[in-house]
Motif scaffolding. Structure first.
Motif, PDB file in Angstrom:
ATOM      1  N   LYS A  16     -18.396 -79.803  14.077  1.00 31.25           N
ATOM      2  CA  LYS A  16     -17.851 -78.523  13.659  1.00 31.25           C
ATOM      3  C   LYS A  16     -17.758 -78.362  12.141  1.00 31.25           C
ATOM      4  O   LYS A  16     -17.945 -77.297  11.626  1.00 31.25           O
ATOM      5  CB  LYS A  16     -16.482 -78.320  14.286  1.00 31.25           C
ATOM      6  N   THR A  23     -21.355 -66.484  22.214  1.00 31.00           N
ATOM      7  CA  THR A  23     -20.841 -67.674  21.543  1.00 31.00           C
ATOM      8  C   THR A  23     -21.955 -68.403  20.804  1.00 31.00           C
ATOM      9  O   THR A  23     -23.136 -68.200  21.093  1.00 31.00           O
ATOM     10  CB  THR A  23     -20.207 -68.640  22.556  1.00 31.00           C
ATOM     11  N   TRP A  61     -18.278 -71.714  20.423  1.00 36.22           N
ATOM     12  CA  TRP A  61     -17.228 -71.021  19.684  1.00 36.22           C
ATOM     13  C   TRP A  61     -17.689 -69.617  19.340  1.00 36.22           C
ATOM     14  O   TRP A  61     -18.858 -69.304  19.376  1.00 36.22           O
ATOM     15  CB  TRP A  61     -16.833 -71.788  18.418  1.00 36.22           C
TER      16      TRP A  61
END
Length: 67
Positions: free
Chosen positions: A2, A37, A52
């Motif tokens: 991330k 997403t 996400w």
């Protein structure tokens, strides 16, 4: 994966980010609107990072729909 573009499983830098709208992972808002997403895929080991939502406005839509 991330915080940077390095695979958290194998430390490879051969990682691609699949942007909103690509693929089948959507969050339904109503009959006519879905939120797409993003995800990252390591092209060395095959690890797929979690999905996400990258758009803040869509996060508000999701919150208001499902609260």
């Amino acid at each position: 994966m991330k915080d940077n573009i390095i695979c958290s499983k194998c430390d490879s830098t051969k990682v691609v980010e699949i942007k909103d709208g690509a693929g089948i992972y959507h969050i339904p808002i109503n009959k006519f609107k879905v939120v797409s997403t993003c995800r990252r895929v390591c092209c060395d080991c095959g690890y797929i990072d979690e999905r996400w939502v990258s758009n803040k406005e869509n996060l508000e839509l999701i919150y208001n729909t499902y609260k």
